[in-house]
Design an enzyme around this catalytic site. Sequence first.
Site, PDB file in Angstrom:
ATOM      1  CG  LEU A 159      -1.968  -1.115   1.327  1.00  0.00           C
ATOM      2  CD1 LEU A 159      -2.681  -1.047   2.668  1.00  0.00           C
ATOM      3  CD2 LEU A 159      -2.962  -1.019   0.182  1.00  0.00           C
ATOM      4  N   GLY A 162       7.416   3.312   4.003  1.00  0.00           N
ATOM      5  CA  GLY A 162       7.805   4.245   5.049  1.00  0.00           C
ATOM      6  C   GLY A 162       9.305   4.263   5.231  1.00  0.00           C
ATOM      7  N   GLY A 163       9.749   4.883   6.322  1.00  0.00           N
ATOM      8  CA  GLY A 163      11.168   5.010   6.555  1.00  0.00           C
ATOM      9  C   GLY A 163      11.857   3.699   6.858  1.00  0.00           C
ATOM     10  N   GLY A 165      10.265   0.460   6.213  1.00  0.00           N
ATOM     11  CA  GLY A 165       9.702  -0.683   5.511  1.00  0.00           C
ATOM     12  C   GLY A 165       8.415  -0.339   4.792  1.00  0.00           C
ATOM     13  CB  CYS A 166       6.527  -2.160   2.364  1.00  0.00           C
ATOM     14  SG  CYS A 166       7.889  -1.869   1.213  1.00  0.00           S
ATOM     15  CE  LYS A 181       3.869   2.195   9.815  1.00  0.00           C
ATOM     16  NZ  LYS A 181       4.089   3.398  10.687  1.00  0.00           N
ATOM     17  CG  ASP A 278       6.818  12.678  10.556  1.00  0.00           C
ATOM     18  OD1 ASP A 278       7.153  13.653   9.847  1.00  0.00           O
ATOM     19  OD2 ASP A 278       6.945  11.498  10.182  1.00  0.00           O
TER      20      ASP A 278
END
Length: 451
Positions: A159, A162-163, A165-166, A181, A278
């Site tokens: 989908l 990220g920093g 992983g996926c 995640k 963030d």
Amino acid sequence: MKPLLLWCSIGVLCLFASPNHGRMYSLLSPLPAPLISPQIQPVSLPYSSVASPPTVMLMMVEDHHHMPKEFLLAIILASLGVVMIFVSLFCAYAFWQRSRSTSDLKMNQSSDAARGIPLGPTLSKFNSLKIASRKGSMCMMEYALLEAATNNFSESNILGEGGFGCVYKARFEDGLLAAVKKLDYGGQDCEREFGNELDLLGRIRHPNIVSLTGFCVHGETRFLVYELMENGSLETQLHGPSHGSALTWHIRMKIALDTARGLEYLHEHCNPPVIHRDLKSSNILLDAVFSAKIADFGLAVTSGNQNNGNAKVSGTLGYVAPEYILDGKLTEKSDVYAFGVVLLELLMGRKPVENMSPSQCQSIVTWAMPQLTDRSKLPNIVDPVIRDTMDMKHLYQVAAVAVLCVQPEPSYRPLITDVLHSLIPLVPIELGGTLKVVNPSPRPKQWPAAC
């Protein structure tokens, strides 16, 4: 147990303090009948002229066939021995239970330490989360279950990234859909963010904050399982292939309002207050009806721990407040600045930072600020997808809110509560605001007609 030992000791002392051939017993003595000698002579106390309590009849028991003292002493000692045995067994069982739980925890920590994973602080959180899982809020999942639900983490189920992983789409056997995640081991930063998500999202419950439903630890990899948000992130909707075509003016205002509500909960209703640190369009997720929820609390901090000098400046370029970059000063107003950048994205459909040349880039704040305060120029910088679809007074009001949020000086920025109250009148009633729309703008195809 101590009173029993005391009475046994008193009994032994009375035994040795009694006469050689006779003992005095009350008529109500619990002494068993076979031990009483048949030679019983009733004795009455002499009459006294002075008023005295009622006379108590006593019996002198002459026991010429009494049991040996050694035998009675043996019975008493045996009773004491049995009592001490039971006390010893109970204490041993309690000590064994305590040592067993301690050894189990140490064994888990040592097995993870053997792989080089600093899980000590996180394991204590796991134990509390296991209690929460019994209440149905969160559970620790097996790796095989996640592997099957994501088709062995197939690329077709990705989908986003990220920093660390996926994020994968997961479909479980009961038909439940979720987002998983996957955090590949990235040292202390990865472990810290993983623990942060568990700690905060394990406690936070709000309609505009994404729900964490489970987690998994497998070797050096960590997994977080969230509710699935069907329309992905705001970043994908605005800057992806559709370029915001599914987002009408009113839906964009609804997304801004939902995000403000989530931030207000973090700043005003959490104790201590939580600073997200963030906030950005990729961390604002949209469900099937475009309700927005704030996600990714890996960098979040609680008020009071934000300026301890140990945490490095973290965030995403284009969203980080200037005082945080320059001085390391982090407050709730830093989140307000990031919210202002997101509001500008919704207005203009532009990315927070755009490349002007291979060696130069420009922020949306620097580019838009001179035009946001000029009413003649403002309509020209609005996203073409929504241009001329809104009431101009509402456009000016949203632009004014955005300008206040991105002020360089934190004290000039409003509280997120003030931002929230400014946006509520701009959102239609059916979308969560107070605006009564006479001729509502067309909705996207994904929006249910019944809403």
